[in-house]
Motif scaffolding. Structure first.
Motif, PDB file in Angstrom:
ATOM      1  N   PRO A 181       0.821  -1.216   0.000  1.00 37.04           N
ATOM      2  CA  PRO A 181       0.000   0.000   0.000  1.00 37.04           C
ATOM      3  C   PRO A 181       0.851   1.261   0.000  1.00 37.04           C
ATOM      4  O   PRO A 181       2.050   1.223   0.302  1.00 37.04           O
ATOM      5  N   ASN A 182       0.226   2.401  -0.337  1.00 36.61           N
ATOM      6  CA  ASN A 182       0.896   3.697  -0.257  1.00 36.61           C
ATOM      7  C   ASN A 182       1.452   3.914   1.142  1.00 36.61           C
ATOM      8  O   ASN A 182       0.760   3.678   2.130  1.00 36.61           O
ATOM      9  N   SER A 195       5.206  -0.986  -8.697  1.00 35.36           N
ATOM     10  CA  SER A 195       4.124  -0.614  -9.613  1.00 35.36           C
ATOM     11  C   SER A 195       2.786  -0.933  -8.971  1.00 35.36           C
ATOM     12  O   SER A 195       2.646  -1.942  -8.271  1.00 35.36           O
ATOM     13  N   HIS A 196       1.802  -0.044  -9.204  1.00 32.99           N
ATOM     14  CA  HIS A 196       0.431  -0.295  -8.759  1.00 32.99           C
ATOM     15  C   HIS A 196      -0.441  -0.749  -9.927  1.00 32.99           C
ATOM     16  O   HIS A 196      -1.664  -0.847  -9.778  1.00 32.99           O
ATOM     17  N   ASP A 197       0.191  -1.039 -11.069  1.00 33.43           N
ATOM     18  CA  ASP A 197      -0.524  -1.518 -12.253  1.00 33.43           C
ATOM     19  C   ASP A 197      -0.453  -3.046 -12.254  1.00 33.43           C
ATOM     20  O   ASP A 197       0.535  -3.643 -12.671  1.00 33.43           O
ATOM     21  N   ASN A 198      -1.528  -3.685 -11.788  1.00 33.05           N
ATOM     22  CA  ASN A 198      -1.512  -5.135 -11.604  1.00 33.05           C
ATOM     23  C   ASN A 198      -1.319  -5.902 -12.908  1.00 33.05           C
ATOM     24  O   ASN A 198      -0.615  -6.924 -12.945  1.00 33.05           O
ATOM     25  N   ILE A 209      -1.264   6.114  -6.814  1.00 30.74           N
ATOM     26  CA  ILE A 209      -2.083   5.563  -5.733  1.00 30.74           C
ATOM     27  C   ILE A 209      -2.244   4.048  -5.881  1.00 30.74           C
ATOM     28  O   ILE A 209      -2.216   3.501  -6.979  1.00 30.74           O
ATOM     29  N   ASP A 210      -2.419   3.372  -4.727  1.00 31.44           N
ATOM     30  CA  ASP A 210      -2.492   1.916  -4.712  1.00 31.44           C
ATOM     31  C   ASP A 210      -3.881   1.432  -5.101  1.00 31.44           C
ATOM     32  O   ASP A 210      -4.798   2.214  -5.374  1.00 31.44           O
ATOM     33  N   ALA A 236     -11.449   3.352  -4.127  1.00 32.30           N
ATOM     34  CA  ALA A 236     -12.147   4.425  -3.402  1.00 32.30           C
ATOM     35  C   ALA A 236     -12.406   5.618  -4.313  1.00 32.30           C
ATOM     36  O   ALA A 236     -13.480   6.236  -4.258  1.00 32.30           O
ATOM     37  N   LEU A 237     -11.441   5.939  -5.172  1.00 33.48           N
ATOM     38  CA  LEU A 237     -11.602   7.057  -6.104  1.00 33.48           C
ATOM     39  C   LEU A 237     -12.713   6.757  -7.109  1.00 33.48           C
ATOM     40  O   LEU A 237     -13.551   7.620  -7.404  1.00 33.48           O
TER      41      LEU A 237
END
Length: 510
Positions: A37-38, A213-216, A467-468, A474-475
Motif C-alpha cells: 500500500p501507499n 508498480s500499482h498496475d496489476n 495511488i495503490d 475508493a476514487l
C-alpha cells in the motif's frame, strides 16, 4: 547468483516503522515486483538497496562487481544537455574508448607503432562486442517505443515537460548496461500503447530488475517474483501477480487459523494457571504451564489494509449545460487538434482518451481557464464551479496539515486532520514535510483538498498516478457517487471507465 541481499532489516521514517527484521534477495535475471500500500516503504527500500539511505538495523550486501541502475525522477541532471546527449551518456565508457582508439590512429599517421596498433585493435574488438555501431538504432527504438518522439532528440532537457523528462530518464536507464535495475513506477507518464511496448521490452530483458508498480496487469506481464510488503515484513512469492493473489490468500487463511488456535491455547493455559497456582497439589503443574506461556512465540494479529473513503462535494449549477466548446482549437504556439465542438450536461461523466502528448492536459487546462483557447471558445454554464486536479503540482515545503490550511484558511487544524485521515493518511505523517511522503500519499492529500471544494464539475488529470489498488477503488466509487459532471483522463488500464457517459477520443481529432 545473488546480486544483492538485505537481511534483518529494520527501519523507520519520521517515527513510522516501515520494516522489522525482514529480508529480500535479488538473483541474476529475476524480474521482481515490490508491491504494497501507499506509504508502506517501497521507495524507501529502493533507496536502501541503492545506498542512498542506510537502514536503522540490518545488513545490505551488494555483490562487489554489481552495477545498479535506479529510475529516480528526482535526480538532478544537467538540463542544458540535449535529449540525444543525455541518452548517450548511458554509453559514456564506449565513447571514451572510441576517442582513445581514434587518437591512436591519428598518432600513427605520423609515427607507426606496433604496440599502439594492437591496443587500438583491442579497443575496436570491445566496441564491436558491445554493439557500439547500433547505439543510434537502440536509442531510436526506445525513443519511439516510449513515445518520446525522434523530434525531441535535439531539444534540451529544460524544454521538456515533467512527463517527457520522466520518459527520457527511463529510456536512459533501459539503455544502460547495469546488472540490475530499480524501477519506481515506470509506467507513470506512459499511455496504454507505451505501457504495452514497455511490457514487451521488459519481458525479454535479460538483466534483473526490482520494480514498484500499482498496475496489476503490467506486473502480471513483466514479473515472475513478487515481494509483498505488509505488516512490516517482506514475503517472497514465486509467480506472477495472479499467482501471488492465490498464494497470499492461502497464507493469510493459514495464519489466521494458526493465530486463532494459539489464542485459544493461551487462554486455556492462562485459565489453568490462574485456577491452580495457589493449590499445593497442582502448583507444580501450574508452574510448568506458566513456563510454556513464557517461552511461547506469541503471534501478532494480522491486520488487513482498510480501504479509504473518498467523496467529493457537489454544488448544483444554475444551467443544464455545464461545459460547451464551439470550434475550440487548443494549443500554444500552434494548434494541437482540429476544431472541437463539444457539450457536457449536468451529471454527465466523460473520459478523454489519446496518446501522451496529443493534447489531453492542454484541453483540461483550457476548459479550466488556466490557458486561453488557440481559437474558438469554451464556456462554463451559469453557476458552474469546478475543482481541478492537476497531474503535477509543486507541494512546496509544507506538511499535509499546512497544505490544507493554506488552501482553506477558515478550517481548523482538527478539521484538516480529519479530512486527511478520511483519505487514508496516518496521523503520524500529518506533520511531516510533503516531500518526504510517497507519491501515493501526496496524491491522497491533494485529493482530500479537492474534495473540500463544492463544485458542479470535477476536472481530473491522471488522478490514478501513484495511488495503490484500494485508493483507486475508493476514487472510482467517489466519482460514480458524485452527482455532478466529471471530465477525466487516465492511462491506467486497471481503472474502470465503464461508468463514462461519453468518451472523447483525441486520436480521431488529429
Amino acid at each position: 547468483m545473488g546480486l544483492a541481499s538485505l537481511t534483518n532489516i529494520t527501519h523507520s521514517n519520521g517515527g513510522k516503522k516501515l520494516y522489522e527484521d525482514t529480508a529480500l534477495k535479488i538473483n541474476r535475471g529475476e524480474h521482481i515486483a515490490l508491491i504494497g500500500p501507499n506509504g508502506a516503504g517501497k521507495t524507501t527500500l529502493l533507496n536502501i538497496i541503492s545506498g542512498k539511505i542506510h537502514p536503522d538495523k540490518g545488513d545490505v550486501d551488494i555483490h562487489q562487481r554489481t552495477k545498479i541502475g535506479y529510475l529516480d525522477q528526482h535526480l538532478d541532471v544537467d538540463k542544458e544537455q540535449t535529449v540525444d546527449q543525455y541518452l548517450k551518456t548511458a554509453f559514456a565508457d564506449l565513447y571514451e574508448l572510441e576517442e582513445r582508439m581514434n587518437k591512436i590512429y591519428e598518432g600513427m599517421a605520423e609515427n607507426y607503432d606496433e604496440n599502439e596498433l594492437v591496443k587500438a585493435l583491442k579497443y575496436q574488438d570491445i566496441l564491436n562486442n558491445r554493439d557500439f555501431d547500433t547505439i543510434d538504432k537502440r536509442i531510436g527504438n526506445l525513443v519511439d517505443g516510449l513515445g518520446i518522439g525522434l523530434d525531441k532528440l535535439p531539444k534540451k532537457l529544460s524544454e521538456l515537460s515533467g512527463g517527457q523528462l520522466g520518459k527520457v530518464m527511463l529510456a536512459k536507464l533501459l539503455l544502460s548496461e547495469n546488472d540490475f535495475l530499480l524501477l519506481d513506477e515506470p509506467t507513470n507518464f506512459l499511455d496504454i500503447q507505451q505501457v504495452e511496448w514497455l511490457a514487451k521490452f521488459l519481458q525479454s530483458f535479460e538483466k534483473a530488475y526490482l520494480m514498484v508498480s500499482h498496475d496489476n496487469e503490467f506486473v502480471n506481464k513483466t514479473c515472475n517474483i513478487i515481494y509483498a510488503l505488509e505488516n512490516l515484513k517482506l514475503t517472497r512469492f514465486v509467480g506472477d501477480y495472479n499467482k501471488y493473489l492465490e498464494d497470499s490468500a492461502m497464507l493469510k487463511n493459514q495464519y489466521d487459523k494458526a493465530f486463532e488456535a494459539q489464542r485459544k491455547e493461551i487462554k486455556k493455559l492462562e485459565t489453568y494457571v490462574a485456577k491452580n497456582k495457589a493449590r499445593a497439589s497442582t502448583a507444580k503443574s501450574a508452574q510448568s504451564r506458566q513456563k510454556v506461556l513464557e517461552k511461547m512465540d506469541v503471534m501478532k494479529e494480522r491486520k488487513d489494509i482498510t480501504k479509504p473513503k473518498f467523496s467529493f462535494s457537489y454544488k448544483r449549477p444554475s444551467s443544464a449545460v455545464v461545459l460547451e466548446a464551439k470550434n475550440l482549437v487548443i494549443g500554444y504556439d500552434s494548434p494541437l487538434l482540429h476544431p472541437l465542438n463539444f457539450e457536457l450536461r449536468e451529471g454527465e461523466k466523460c473520459i478523454i482518451t489519446g496518446r501522451n502528448g496529443i493534447g489531453k492536459t492542454t484541453f483540461l487546462k483550457t476548459t479550466a481557464t488556466e490557458i486561453k483557447p488557440f481559437e474558438g471558445t469554451v464556456q462554463l454554464g451559469n453557476g458552474v464551479d469546478y475543482a481541478y486536479f492537476r497531474q503535477i503540482e509543486n507541494v512546496n515545503d509544507m506538511t499535509p496539515v499546512e497544505y490544507l490550511l493554506n488552501k482553506f484558511p477558515d478550517i481548523t487544524d482538527s478539521e484538516a486532520r480529519a479530512k486527511i485521515g478520511q483519505f487514508g493518511l496516518k496521523s503520524g505523517l500529518m506533520n511531516q514535510k510533503m516531500q518526504t511522503l510517497s507519491g501515493g500519499e501526496q496524491t491522497r492529500i491533494r485529493l482530500a483538498a479537492l474534495s473540500m471544494i463544492p463544485c458542479s464539475l470535477l476536472v481530473l488529470d491522471e488522478p490514478t498516478n501513484h495511488i495503490d489498488v484500494l485508493a483507486k477503488e475508493a476514487l472510482l466509487e467517489a466519482i460514480q457517487a458524485f452527482k455532478g459532471t466529471v471530465l477525466l483522463t487516465t492511462h491506467d488500464i486497471n481503472f474502470s471507465t465503464l461508468w463514462a457517459d461519453k468518451v472523447l477520443d483525441f486520436e480521431t481529432l488529429v
